[in-house]
Design an enzyme around this catalytic site. Structure first.
Site: not given
Ligand code: FAD
Length: 309
Positions: A131, A181
């Protein structure tokens, strides 16, 4: 960054809340939307159900900033047990670890040794993901990751599109044949180092994704996984992948357990590589509040749980 997101990200680091909020039943009910349970057994059951829908899984045992050597060793031992159980169950599940949970705050060498123990135990064809945490850890995380990757081709790293530096980090990693990732980024970062506007983060994500796919096509990027729930962005990337002639199975999206389930299933049904990160463990407070910050509308869901109690 919205005010609510800032407040929630600050709350995710609050010690008092961490120690007290977790005891309220409505908070515990709310977290269950994002976690199948606190135990490894609960995660294994969830992975099995996902596998039945052709959705792969990645396990992460929640915890960060461990300051005790014994605890970091226990976490390492736990992951070895996780791999034993996954392999025993014949599941296509990988693991994703946080270096601060493996002792990064204590010593880089100690942390590397712990990471190495986990990678050595994993099958060569499966990736051990690392991560990416808050910006203060990016240099150390990349240093340890590069060291691991030179020895073990099945090490993978998470990169964050909200950081200005990520384009250069990606360019530097590609000659080493990494697995990456890509995520948007979950921490509270200042505008000096991270794009403050969501639109800019999204554009940077797409541009990094294009670079990753180009590298994947030449074998420079061993695995490119897109960690996002952003359906519009996923479609844009999938269109690009198809234009570039990628077979669907080589376009991989990973999401978090409980978020956009329909989309996870749609991708799997249509033949794309769909994966879900399943988090479990008792230390869920900061992780949960970061999930609230990503979508403050989740607070309504929590409020409903409060009134239902
Ligand atoms: C597999 C995976 C691994 C990850 N690993 C890391 C990591 O190692 N380090 C790190 O900093 N971050 C990590 N993250 C978190 C990432 O950085 C984002 O904060 C998170 O994925 C929200 O961003 P988004 O790309 O979904 O887009 P956004 O623009 O935030 O969201 C797009 C849409 O997705 C939906 N959505 C997003 N988040 C949520 C939620 N919490 N609850 C409900 N609906 C939601 C909503 O409908 C939103 O409109 C990870 C995420 C995933 C999916």
């Amino acid at each position: 960054m919205s005010v609510m997101r800032s407040v929630l990200l600050a709350a995710s680091q609050n010690k008092w809340l961490r120690e007290n909020a977790v005891n309220y039943p409505f908070v515990r009910r709310s977290v269950s939307r994002f976690m199948p349970g606190e135990s490894l057994d609960a995660a294994l059951t969830a992975a099995d159900k996902l596998a039945q829908k052709q959705i792969a899984s990645v396990f992460t045992n929640l915890g960060e900033n461990v300051t005790d050597r014994g605890e970091a060793q226990q976490v390492t031992e736990h992951y070895l047990e996780v791999l034993r159980r996954i392999h025993g169950a014949g599941l296509r599940t990988e693991v994703s670890v946080k270096l601060t949970q493996l002792g990064l705050d204590l010593s880089k060498e100690f942390c590397f040794e712990n990471l190495e123990k986990i990678i050595v135990r994993e099958k060569k064809e499966a990736i051990v993901w690392v991560d990416m945490e808050a910006s203060g850890y990016v240099d150390a995380t990349l240093e340890i990751y590069e060291r691991a990757l030179r020895k073990y081709p099945n090490a993978g790293i998470c990169l964050q599109a909200y950081l200005y530096r990520t384009k250069k980090d990606l360019e530097k990693l590609l000659p080493l044949r990494p697995s990456i990732r890509l995520v948007k980024g979950a921490y509270k970062e200042p505008p000096q180092i991270a794009y403050p506007k969501k639109q800019d983060v999204d554009e940077n994500y797409f541009s990094l994704a294009q670079a990753m796919m180009a590298a994947q096509a030449t074998g420079q990027c061993v695995r490119a996984a897109f960690g996002t729930h952003d359906v519009k962005l996923i479609r844009r990337m999938a269109d690009h992948a198809i234009q570039q002639g990628f077979p669907k199975q080589e376009f991989e999206v990973q999401m978090l357990y409980g978020i956009q389930r329909e989309e996870q299933e749609r991708l799997a049904r249509e033949g794309y590589r769909s994966g879900v990160l399943v988090a479990y463990g008792t230390y869920w407070y900061p992780w949960f509040v970061r999930r609230l910050a990503e979508r403050p509308a989740n607070l309504w869901f929590m409020a409903r749980n409060l009134f239902a109690s």
